[in-house]
Design a protein around this motif. Structure first.
Motif, PDB file in Angstrom:
ATOM      1  N   LEU B 111       0.874  -1.159   0.000  1.00  0.00           N
ATOM      2  CA  LEU B 111       0.000   0.000   0.000  1.00  0.00           C
ATOM      3  C   LEU B 111       0.917   1.216   0.000  1.00  0.00           C
ATOM      4  O   LEU B 111       2.136   1.087  -0.044  1.00  0.00           O
ATOM      5  CB  LEU B 111      -0.892  -0.003   1.249  1.00  0.00           C
ATOM      6  N   GLN B 112       0.322   2.382   0.094  1.00  0.00           N
ATOM      7  CA  GLN B 112       1.130   3.598   0.148  1.00  0.00           C
ATOM      8  C   GLN B 112       2.151   3.542   1.293  1.00  0.00           C
ATOM      9  O   GLN B 112       1.822   3.148   2.402  1.00  0.00           O
ATOM     10  CB  GLN B 112       0.192   4.758   0.388  1.00  0.00           C
ATOM     11  N   THR B 113       3.376   3.959   1.005  1.00  0.00           N
ATOM     12  CA  THR B 113       4.382   4.068   2.047  1.00  0.00           C
ATOM     13  C   THR B 113       4.351   5.496   2.569  1.00  0.00           C
ATOM     14  O   THR B 113       4.822   6.417   1.913  1.00  0.00           O
ATOM     15  CB  THR B 113       5.776   3.722   1.497  1.00  0.00           C
ATOM     16  N   SER B 114       3.748   5.668   3.728  1.00  0.00           N
ATOM     17  CA  SER B 114       3.547   7.011   4.268  1.00  0.00           C
ATOM     18  C   SER B 114       4.745   7.447   5.092  1.00  0.00           C
ATOM     19  O   SER B 114       5.298   6.674   5.853  1.00  0.00           O
ATOM     20  CB  SER B 114       2.291   7.054   5.135  1.00  0.00           C
ATOM     21  N   GLY B 115       5.079   8.714   4.944  1.00  0.00           N
ATOM     22  CA  GLY B 115       6.122   9.294   5.770  1.00  0.00           C
ATOM     23  C   GLY B 115       5.562   9.903   7.046  1.00  0.00           C
ATOM     24  O   GLY B 115       6.298  10.493   7.837  1.00  0.00           O
ATOM     25  N   VAL B 116       4.258   9.797   7.220  1.00  0.00           N
ATOM     26  CA  VAL B 116       3.623  10.267   8.456  1.00  0.00           C
ATOM     27  C   VAL B 116       3.466   9.040   9.347  1.00  0.00           C
ATOM     28  O   VAL B 116       2.692   8.133   9.033  1.00  0.00           O
ATOM     29  CB  VAL B 116       2.253  10.919   8.163  1.00  0.00           C
ATOM     30  N   VAL B 117       4.222   8.999  10.430  1.00  0.00           N
ATOM     31  CA  VAL B 117       4.460   7.711  11.087  1.00  0.00           C
ATOM     32  C   VAL B 117       3.191   6.985  11.525  1.00  0.00           C
ATOM     33  O   VAL B 117       3.037   5.783  11.315  1.00  0.00           O
ATOM     34  CB  VAL B 117       5.457   7.857  12.261  1.00  0.00           C
ATOM     35  N   GLY B 118       2.236   7.720  12.102  1.00  0.00           N
ATOM     36  CA  GLY B 118       1.024   7.049  12.580  1.00  0.00           C
ATOM     37  C   GLY B 118       0.124   6.559  11.456  1.00  0.00           C
ATOM     38  O   GLY B 118      -0.646   5.615  11.624  1.00  0.00           O
ATOM     39  N   SER B 119       0.218   7.220  10.294  1.00  0.00           N
ATOM     40  CA  SER B 119      -0.653   6.852   9.175  1.00  0.00           C
ATOM     41  C   SER B 119      -0.482   5.399   8.760  1.00  0.00           C
ATOM     42  O   SER B 119      -1.418   4.785   8.254  1.00  0.00           O
ATOM     43  CB  SER B 119      -0.364   7.742   7.960  1.00  0.00           C
ATOM     44  N   VAL B 120       0.730   4.866   8.953  1.00  0.00           N
ATOM     45  CA  VAL B 120       0.978   3.485   8.543  1.00  0.00           C
ATOM     46  C   VAL B 120       0.002   2.549   9.261  1.00  0.00           C
ATOM     47  O   VAL B 120      -0.543   1.613   8.662  1.00  0.00           O
ATOM     48  CB  VAL B 120       2.434   3.087   8.859  1.00  0.00           C
ATOM     49  N   VAL B 121      -0.234   2.821  10.523  1.00  0.00           N
ATOM     50  CA  VAL B 121      -1.145   1.988  11.314  1.00  0.00           C
ATOM     51  C   VAL B 121      -2.557   2.070  10.719  1.00  0.00           C
ATOM     52  O   VAL B 121      -3.260   1.065  10.594  1.00  0.00           O
ATOM     53  CB  VAL B 121      -1.141   2.430  12.792  1.00  0.00           C
ATOM     54  N   GLY B 122      -2.946   3.272  10.305  1.00  0.00           N
ATOM     55  CA  GLY B 122      -4.280   3.467   9.745  1.00  0.00           C
ATOM     56  C   GLY B 122      -4.442   2.832   8.377  1.00  0.00           C
ATOM     57  O   GLY B 122      -5.427   2.138   8.114  1.00  0.00           O
ATOM     58  N   LEU B 123      -3.479   3.070   7.487  1.00  0.00           N
ATOM     59  CA  LEU B 123      -3.584   2.510   6.138  1.00  0.00           C
ATOM     60  C   LEU B 123      -3.571   0.984   6.195  1.00  0.00           C
ATOM     61  O   LEU B 123      -4.293   0.316   5.457  1.00  0.00           O
ATOM     62  CB  LEU B 123      -2.436   3.032   5.259  1.00  0.00           C
ATOM     63  N   ALA B 124      -2.756   0.421   7.082  1.00  0.00           N
ATOM     64  CA  ALA B 124      -2.707  -1.043   7.210  1.00  0.00           C
ATOM     65  C   ALA B 124      -4.033  -1.578   7.739  1.00  0.00           C
ATOM     66  O   ALA B 124      -4.497  -2.648   7.325  1.00  0.00           O
ATOM     67  CB  ALA B 124      -1.569  -1.447   8.139  1.00  0.00           C
ATOM     68  N   THR B 125      -4.663  -0.834   8.630  1.00  0.00           N
ATOM     69  CA  THR B 125      -5.977  -1.255   9.124  1.00  0.00           C
ATOM     70  C   THR B 125      -6.974  -1.271   7.968  1.00  0.00           C
ATOM     71  O   THR B 125      -7.802  -2.181   7.853  1.00  0.00           O
ATOM     72  CB  THR B 125      -6.439  -0.313  10.250  1.00  0.00           C
TER      73      THR B 125
END
Lengths: 326, 341
Positions: B111-125
């Motif tokens: 998925l998108q590789t986010s540079g906003v650290v917390g976003s990774v948790v959200g996108l993975a969810t």
């Protein structure tokens, strides 16, 4: 054949047909039509697709992020963010995640998520439940912006939003959910970027968005009684924006009033006015007028709220200012 | 990928060395100003990425973070395309639009590789939401650092993942141990009121375990078990992998403080002196650790370690030369890919 339907009923029909047609479409949101009299209409969605209506926690950023990630992984969520004011809680997820996805991946990762909120001066919303973020969002490349005004628009635009490979935000004005208008029995997805001429006229062009279209049509009737023939242009989508239709109308009328229920500075009205100044200056016979809220929070007290909110009367005044010598 | 544990050790070594040599090449490019901007290296965490990816299925989704180079390589991305992306070239994984912070290979399930650290948790969810809706037995793995749990979006999305029993493995790479800290001009180290990150998902009923992040087999076993449980519909799991902060991990602009990795320190051909990085070479470097374990099995194994290192160095050297020689995107394409058709 045509019949009359409310905005809310057409909204639900669009979701029903989208969910029937594509099993990857789901609704994340408990009350996309708010908590008013139209709320029960969404029960049809729960009845027909109980596993595809998800009741989320109060987590606007969370559901926006889940919607973006789910879309990247190949499904098409319709994510309701409740009131327009709450979109700010989801801002990073919309403008910095969803809107950047396709570009940042070099065209490899589509993000077919649809977001929705009930925006605008809804009556007694006070400063924190009356916001309209659509013009702010217009400054964030990568997201399609849809502003339906009528039942006949919202059905086709939502169908297109859900089918779109891009992230899309649909703004429904909280006050038009119960407004009835004519709809055709044969409905289909409506193309984005195609303005709808809601009323033909030759003296002045009124470009209006969402609830502004209703005010503009009312103003046009009042102006007609004064011998002024107004054309009402509804862009329907801000992104993509139908510059051609707006410029063609201004070329015909030579006068432009833009209506947007946002604070004045950097409103959609400002952007549309700038576009016409840049590309249609030669057609203008008078200065462009913007009818917006002033740069003031929305007050609770009803007479104050009413005084600051654009309506038909303000549009009539704006038209009169530039047609006085016509 | 084999499942024979003895053969798997060699595959792990090869992939971990590939990541190490890749990151050393990036470090050289960075020092030489071959690309602008700040960047983050995966040195010291190779065992986590390689062990975890080996436990995932071909159709699983992955969400990665600013420290992503090791994740895309462990998943099998082309090193030349990854290096070209870091250099902003047209042949890059993302045609130069993302750069080092956003390496992303959707063809491999990213998925998108986010540079906003917390976003990774959200996108993975969200990835887990899609996996569950598609009902094809897939899951989403999220890779993020301890800092991600400092942002509110992580709380919101752990809660959603738990409520909806989404198939997500949250892999928190905790590299805060030995970090410099603010006092020495670095990042803050762990700035959680909770001194045990497992308690955060734990408070939502998400089972959370901690494993040694420099041991690829410990990570592989943990992720394999979590994956089986996710696929069985048990909902999300959380794995905290513990690594020591690599000494070169300076804030924003890393330095190859421990030098170019000398595989001789694993084979015994190079003595480890009494320098400031002795603990790193002897104990904490996951690449030297695995290479040492394998080389100790005899002369043939030792020669194989050296041969793998030579092969990997060749691959990266060739990729680096090709990436450096490859053209930038044409400027008239700068506005391409804002919208999909």
């Amino acid at each position: 054949m045509s019949r009359r339907q409310t905005y809310a009923a057409a909204f639900v029909d669009a979701l029903l047909d989208s969910m029937d047609e594509d099993r990857t479409v789901s609704l994340i949101g408990s009350a996309p039509l708010g908590l008013g009299p139209e709320r029960h209409l969404t029960n049809q969605l729960r009845d027909r697709h109980p596993n595809r209506v998800m009741d989320p926690p109060t987590a606007e950023g969370g559901v926006a992020s889940v919607g973006a990630g789910a879309a990247m992984a190949g499904v098409r969520p319709f994510v309701d963010l409740l009131t327009g004011s709450f979109v700010y809680l989801a801002w990073t997820q919309i403008v910095n995640e969803a809107a950047n996805g396709f570009y940042m991946s070099g065209g490899k990762l589509p993000v077919p998520v649809t977001y929705h909120c009930l925006e605008g001066v809804r009556g007694a919303g006070a400063p924190q439940h009356s916001q309209s973020p659509h013009a702010m969002l217009w400054n964030a490349p990568g997201i399609e912006i849809v502003m339906p005004a009528m039942a006949s628009d919202v059905y086709g635009l939502i169908r297109t939003a859900i089918q779109s490979p891009n992230p899309t935000m649909v703004f429904s004005h909280a006050k038009i959910l119960g407004v009835e208008s004519a709809v055709s029995d044969e409905r289909a997805p409506l193309p984005f970027g195609k303005a709808d001429i809601k009323r033909k006229g030759r003296d002045v062009t009124i470009v209006a968005l969402s609830i502004g279209v209703h005010h503009a049509l009312e103003a046009a009737e009042l102006l007609a009684q004064q011998g002024i023939d107004a054309e009402v242009v509804d862009p329907r989508t801000l992104v993509p924006f139908d510059e051609e239709a707006v410029l063609a109308s201004v070329e015909k009328t030579g006068r432009l009033v833009v209506v947007d229920e946002m604070p004045l500075r950097c409103s959609s009205a400002s952007e549309i006015a700038a576009t016409v100044a840049e590309k249609g200056f030669q057609h203008l016979k008078a200065p462009v007028q913007r009818v917006t809220r002033p740069d003031v929070p929305v007050p609770f007290s009803p007479p104050l709220e009413q005084a600051l909110t654009p309506d038909a009367e303000q549009i009539v005044c704006a038209v009169r200012r530039i047609t006085a010598e016509a | 990928m084999t499942t024979d544990p003895r053969a798997m050790r060699w595959e792990f070594l090869e992939k971990m060395l590939l990541i190490r040599r890749f990151e050393e090449a990036v470090g050289r490019f960075g020092a030489d100003k071959d690309f602008p901007g700040h960047y983050h290296l995966y040195i010291g965490q190779e065992a986590t990425g390689v062990g975890a990816m080996a436990a995932l299925g071909e159709k699983d989704r992955i969400a990665s973070t600013h420290r992503n180079h090791g994740h895309v390589l462990a998943r099998g991305a082309d090193p030349m395309a990854a290096l070209a992306e870091i250099l902003g070239r047209d042949a890059g994984l993302n045609r130069g639009r993302g750069g080092t912070i956003h390496l992303c290979d959707p063809d491999l399930g990213f998925l998108q590789t986010s540079g906003v650290v917390g976003s990774v948790v959200g996108l993975a969810t969200g990835g887990g939401y899609a996996c569950k809706m598609l009902g094809d037995g897939t899951l989403t793995a999220a890779f993020f650092g301890d800092g991600a749990l400092e942002e509110g979006i992580a709380f919101e999305c752990l809660n959603i993942a738990a409520l909806w029993k989404l198939p997500v493995i949250f892999i928190c790479e905790n590299n805060s141990a030995d970090a410099w800290g603010m006092a020495k001009g670095g990042y803050p180290t762990l700035v959680h009121a909770s001194n045990d990150l497992r308690s955060i998902p734990g408070s939502m009923g998400i089972e959370a375990i901690r494993v040694e992040g420099i041991d690829p087999f410990a990570v592989y076993d943990a992720v394999s078990t979590a994956a089986a449980r996710c696929r069985a519909g048990e909902g999300p799991l959380f794995i905290e992998t513990m690594t020591r902060r690599w000494a070169g991990s300076a804030p924003l602009w890393p330095e190859l403080a421990t030098g170019i990795t000398d595989i001789g320190m694993a084979t015994g051909r190079t003595a480890i002196g009494d320098g400031p990085h002795r603990d790193w070479y002897e104990t904490n470097d996951p690449v030297l650790r695995l290479a040492r374990e394998l080389a100790a099995e005899g002369a043939e194994a030792l020669a194989r370690v050296e041969q793998i290192d030579r092969q990997v160095r060749d691959i990266i050297e060739t990729a680096a030369q090709r990436a450096l020689a490859s053209p930038f995107p044409a400027v008239e394409t700068a506005a391409d890919y804002v919208f999909a058709n």
